[in-house]
Structures are given as structure tokens and as C-alpha cells.
Design an enzyme around this catalytic site. Structure first.
Site, PDB file in Angstrom:
ATOM      1  N   LYS A  94       2.039   5.182   2.903  1.00  0.00           N
ATOM      2  CA  LYS A  94       1.588   5.896   1.702  1.00  0.00           C
ATOM      3  C   LYS A  94       0.102   6.255   1.825  1.00  0.00           C
ATOM      4  CE  LYS A  94       0.676   1.426  -0.464  1.00  0.00           C
ATOM      5  NZ  LYS A  94       1.193   0.404  -1.392  1.00  0.00           N
TER       6      LYS A  94
ATOM      7  N   ARG B 106       3.636  -5.030 -12.872  1.00  0.00           N
ATOM      8  CA  ARG B 106       3.226  -3.636 -12.663  1.00  0.00           C
ATOM      9  C   ARG B 106       4.502  -2.795 -12.733  1.00  0.00           C
ATOM     10  NH1 ARG B 106       0.135  -2.135  -7.099  1.00  0.00           N
ATOM     11  NH2 ARG B 106       2.289  -2.006  -6.400  1.00  0.00           N
TER      12      ARG B 106
ATOM     13  N   TYR C  23     -32.450   9.654  -2.860  1.00  0.00           N
ATOM     14  CA  TYR C  23     -32.460   9.772  -4.328  1.00  0.00           C
ATOM     15  C   TYR C  23     -32.847   8.463  -4.997  1.00  0.00           C
ATOM     16  CZ  TYR C  23     -29.764  14.105  -3.706  1.00  0.00           C
ATOM     17  OH  TYR C  23     -29.326  15.352  -3.355  1.00  0.00           O
TER      18      TYR C  23
ATOM     19  N   MET D 203     -24.144  12.414  -1.077  1.00  0.00           N
ATOM     20  CA  MET D 203     -22.827  13.016  -0.880  1.00  0.00           C
ATOM     21  C   MET D 203     -22.511  13.258   0.599  1.00  0.00           C
ATOM     22  SD  MET D 203     -21.233  16.489  -2.556  1.00  0.00           S
ATOM     23  CE  MET D 203     -21.458  15.935  -4.243  1.00  0.00           C
TER      24      MET D 203
HETATM   25  C1  LIG Z   1       1.433  -0.734  -0.502  1.00  0.00           C
HETATM   26  C2  LIG Z   1       2.703  -1.468  -0.552  1.00  0.00           C
HETATM   27  C3  LIG Z   1       3.064  -2.334   0.489  1.00  0.00           C
HETATM   28  C4  LIG Z   1       2.145  -2.684   1.633  1.00  0.00           C
HETATM   29  O1  LIG Z   1       1.146  -3.548   1.145  1.00  0.00           O
HETATM   30  P1  LIG Z   1       0.059  -4.194   2.135  1.00  0.00           P
HETATM   31  O2  LIG Z   1      -0.668  -5.164   1.294  1.00  0.00           O
HETATM   32  O3  LIG Z   1      -0.800  -3.043   2.576  1.00  0.00           O
HETATM   33  O4  LIG Z   1       0.818  -4.772   3.246  1.00  0.00           O
HETATM   34  C5  LIG Z   1       4.316  -2.911   0.446  1.00  0.00           C
HETATM   35  N1  LIG Z   1       5.165  -2.659  -0.582  1.00  0.00           N
HETATM   36  C6  LIG Z   1       4.827  -1.859  -1.610  1.00  0.00           C
HETATM   37  C7  LIG Z   1       5.783  -1.660  -2.709  1.00  0.00           C
HETATM   38  C8  LIG Z   1       3.588  -1.243  -1.639  1.00  0.00           C
HETATM   39  O5  LIG Z   1       3.262  -0.452  -2.670  1.00  0.00           O
END
Ligand SMILES: *Cc1c(COP(=O)(O)O)cnc(C)c1O
Length: 381
Positions: A38, A139, A273, A321
């Protein structure tokens, strides 16, 4: 590499990624491996990383959004070599396209089951569905009180031919804090949810709950499938779990730049800055042409490390930036000399974890936020 980008580039070592997959598979030898890619593979580039993971034995690829999963399928990933699964659905998302692309659909609630069964009917296909139980992350996921209703609805949809439940899964809240009491509670809740679903008649192909820390430290969490993300990119999920070196994992991303200016300056010069750094004596300053527009955290102003001409230096004053400044303390490296922001750490360069400490965040965020203005250069394909 014909034209190597010169201002800044993220080198992605695919040999390191493949080696990390093998290390993690050895930790969970009886489980299948889902490579979590992801958010553009945590900033490393989704398609090349997914391909490398499959080469190293991943038989599943996981994404958050359906758009990510569809992009993988469009790139030819997930036909016979690996299955693709995604789990973060929003009303109106492309259910039908995902069903037709043979993607496993993570489902956390009744609204999603309703949208996807309608899409499956319209497509004349059976949707592959993986039910998520909230075992205590608080969650996403179906609350245990609502689980029987979701399981019942799936059994009806299976009888109708619109759905096949292929998986039951969950996610830990504190697997990166070894010994945290929530771990055992979530594991027990997961076992209950699986027992209930199977008792009711569901026959999932895979049951899974282990993220990176689960894969590394909780063998009882491995079930049929492990889902590591960060560890596959060679970073430890947290210092409490251990260092990547201790696990034999190698950071995959190296962020490399070069000095764009070196100049002599007097004592008392306010730098960048806000003038939060003032030269304590006559010195030399080096300009690193990378900033928060490239994904560096501005919170690391005054603390972010960089290897310049063989020495670690610290961002002097604000990270802007597009650029920041380092005090070279009288050294006179040449313009064009290498500036390594982070990498595996074995040639004296800082690591993404060092940047995380400097910015008060986690390594995940450091690599994931490296932006689209930074070209990825793949090595060891
Ligand atoms: C991001 C995610 C993972 C991987 O998590 P890590 O801590 O990066 O290993 C596994 N399962 C789900 C549902 C996730 O959202």
C-alpha cells in the site's frame, strides 16, 4: 541507468527487498506470505516491489485501496503467481471492477457486503470476500457483537452464489510493544471469531492477523498467512521490537543527493528561515537541495542527519521546501560531493530510523512520505 537524476534520487535495492522477504518467510515457514505494498509500497514504488516480492516467494499482495489493487492487476500482477487483496473500501468504490479483476475484498461491515453483493450480481460473478474482525485495534473491522450477523449474511450470500468467503483476518494494535497485554487478548478474540465463523459453516482458505512485528516476534500469530509491510522494506517496526540488523533485514531505500553550494561565511550569520541557527564562528556551509517538498519532515529542522563527504552533519536551522543547509565546520568539500540522507547505514550514512528519531516519528512515515518529485531508481532488479 542512462540518465541518473542528479538533485535527489531514491535508490531502491530490489535485491535487499527479495532477501528481506526470504528472511521473513523463514520466520514464518508454514504460512503464506502477503507482501503489503500500500501507499506506493511505503514510498518504494508499488509495481517493482510487488514483482520482486513475488520473485522471492510472496503468493499474496496486499493493498489498502481498491485503486491500488486494480493498478497492480493492470500491471499484470496477480494472475497465476499471486493473489491480490485490498481492504480499505469507501462507499461508491469500484466493487465490480475489483470482482472482475479477481481481487480479494476485505470487508468490515454490512454496508460493504451490501454494495459488493449487488456488484457481484451485476457482474454475474462470485466475489472473493475476506471478513475482518476488530479484535481490539479499535479502528476498522467488524465488532465482535456484530460478527454473527455478518457471518450469517455471508452464509446467505454464499448460498446465493454471489460471495465466497476466502479469508478471516484481523490486525494488532500493539504488536510492536512486546508483552503488551492487548496482544494476548486480541489473539484470543481472533481465535473465537474464527471458531464462530467456521462453526457456522464458513470455510476460509486463509486466516491471518500477523503484521511485521507479529511475523518477527509472535509465532502463534502466523496462522495461514503473514502480512508484513515495513520489515519487507528493511526497517524495524519499532526500536522496542529490535533493530533491522538484529533481524537480518536490510533497508531497501537510499536517499541520495549532492551539495549544490559550498560557501565561506562569517561568525554570527543567521541560517535559513527564522534564523534558528546562527554560525558560532567563521565557517563553511553546504547546501543540500532537498526539502519538505520532497517529503523530508520539517520537524527535523535542526536535527536531521546527512552524510556529507564522509562525515555526518546536521540540518542547520529550518528545512525549507526545497533545500536545507549544513554547517561543514570549516571543511571544504566540493560542490557536487555526495550527500546521503539515509540508507542501510553501513557506510556511515544515517538511516530512516535516525530521521524518524530526529523528527519524532516512525521510520514508516519517513520512507512513505518521500514524494513524487523524487525519482525512484531501481538497482539489482
Ligand atoms: C499496513 C498493514 C500491514 C503491514 O503492517 P506493517 O506494520 O508495515 O508490517 C498489515 N496488515 C494491514 C491490514 C495493514 O494495513
Amino acid at each position: 541507468m542512462t540518465e541518473t537524476p542528479v538533485r535527489v534520487r531514491a535508490e531502491i535495492d530490489l535485491a535487499a527487498l527479495r532477501a528481506n522477504v526470504r528472511v521473513l518467510r523463514a520466520r514464518a515457514p508454514r504460512a503464506a506470505f502477503m507482501a503489503v505494498v500500500k501507499a506506493d509500497a511505503y514510498g518504494h514504488g508499488m509495481v517493482p516491489c510487488a514483482k520482486a516480492a513475488v520473485q522471492a516467494g510472496a503468493t499474496w499482495i496486499g493493498t489498502a485501496t481498491p485503486q491500488e489493487a486494480l493498478a497492480l492487476r493492470a500491471a499484470g500482477i496477480g494472475s497465476d503467481d499471486a493473489r491480490v487483496m485490498c481492504w480499505l473500501w469507501t462507499p461508491g468504490d469500484p466493487w465490480r471492477e475489483a470482482i472482475e479483476a479477481d481481487i480479494d475484498l476485505g470487508v468490515s461491515g454490512m454496508w460493504a457486503l451490501r454494495e459488493l453483493t449487488a456488484a457481484a450480481r451485476a457482474a454475474g460473478r462470485t466475489a472473493r470476500v475476506q471478513l475482518k474482525i476488530d479484535t481490539g485495534l479499535g479502528r476498522s473491522g467488524c465488532m465482535p457483537a456484530d460478527w454473527p450477523e455478518l457471518v450469517e449474511a455471508c452464509l446467505k450470500a454464499e448460498a446465493e452464489g454471489t460471495v465466497k468467503v476466502t479469508g478471516i483476518w484481523s490486525h494488532y494494535a500493539c504488536a510492536d510493544e512486546p508483552g503488551h497485554p492487548s496482544i494476548a487478548l486480541q489473539s484470543a478474540e481472533f481465535a473465537d471469531a474464527v471458531r464462530h465463523a467456521e462453526g457456522a459453516g464458513l470455510r476460509p482458505e486463509v486466516r491471518h492477523i500477523a503484521n511485521s512485528p507479529g511475523t518477527l516476534t509472535l509465532p502463534e500469530s502466523h496462522y495461514d498467512l503473514v502480512r508484513p509491510g515495513i520489515a519487507m522494506y528493511g526497517l524495524s517496526p519499532s526500536p522496542e521490537v529490535g533493530t533491522s540488523e538484529e533481524f537480518g533485514l536490510r533497508p531497501v531505500m537510499t536517499l541520495r543527493s549532492q551539495l549544490a553550494l559550498v560557501k565561506h561565511v562569517p561568525e554570527g550569520l543567521g541560517v535559513s528561515y527564522g534564523h534558528h541557527y546562527v554560525t558560532p564562528e567563521p565557517t563553511t556551509l553546504g547546501l543540500v537541495p532537498v526539502g519538505y517538498g520532497d517529503g523530508l519532515p520539517r520537524h527535523a529542522s535542526g536535527t536531521g542527519p546527512v552524510l556529507v563527504a564522509g562525515k555526518q552533519r546536521t540540518a542547520a536551522g529550518r528545512i525549507a521546501m526545497d533545500q536545507f543547509v549544513v554547517d561543514l565546520h570549516g571543511d571544504e568539500p566540493a560542490v557536487g560531493d555526495e550527500a546521503v540522507l539515509f540508507g542501510p547505514g553501513d557506510r556511515g550514512e544515517p538511516t530512516a530510523e535516525d530521521w524518524a528519531l530526529a523528527a519524532g516519528t516512525i521510520g514508516y512515515e519517513i520512507v512513505t512520505r518521500i514524494g513524487t518529485r523524487v525519482p525512484r531508481v531501481y538497482v539489482n532488479e
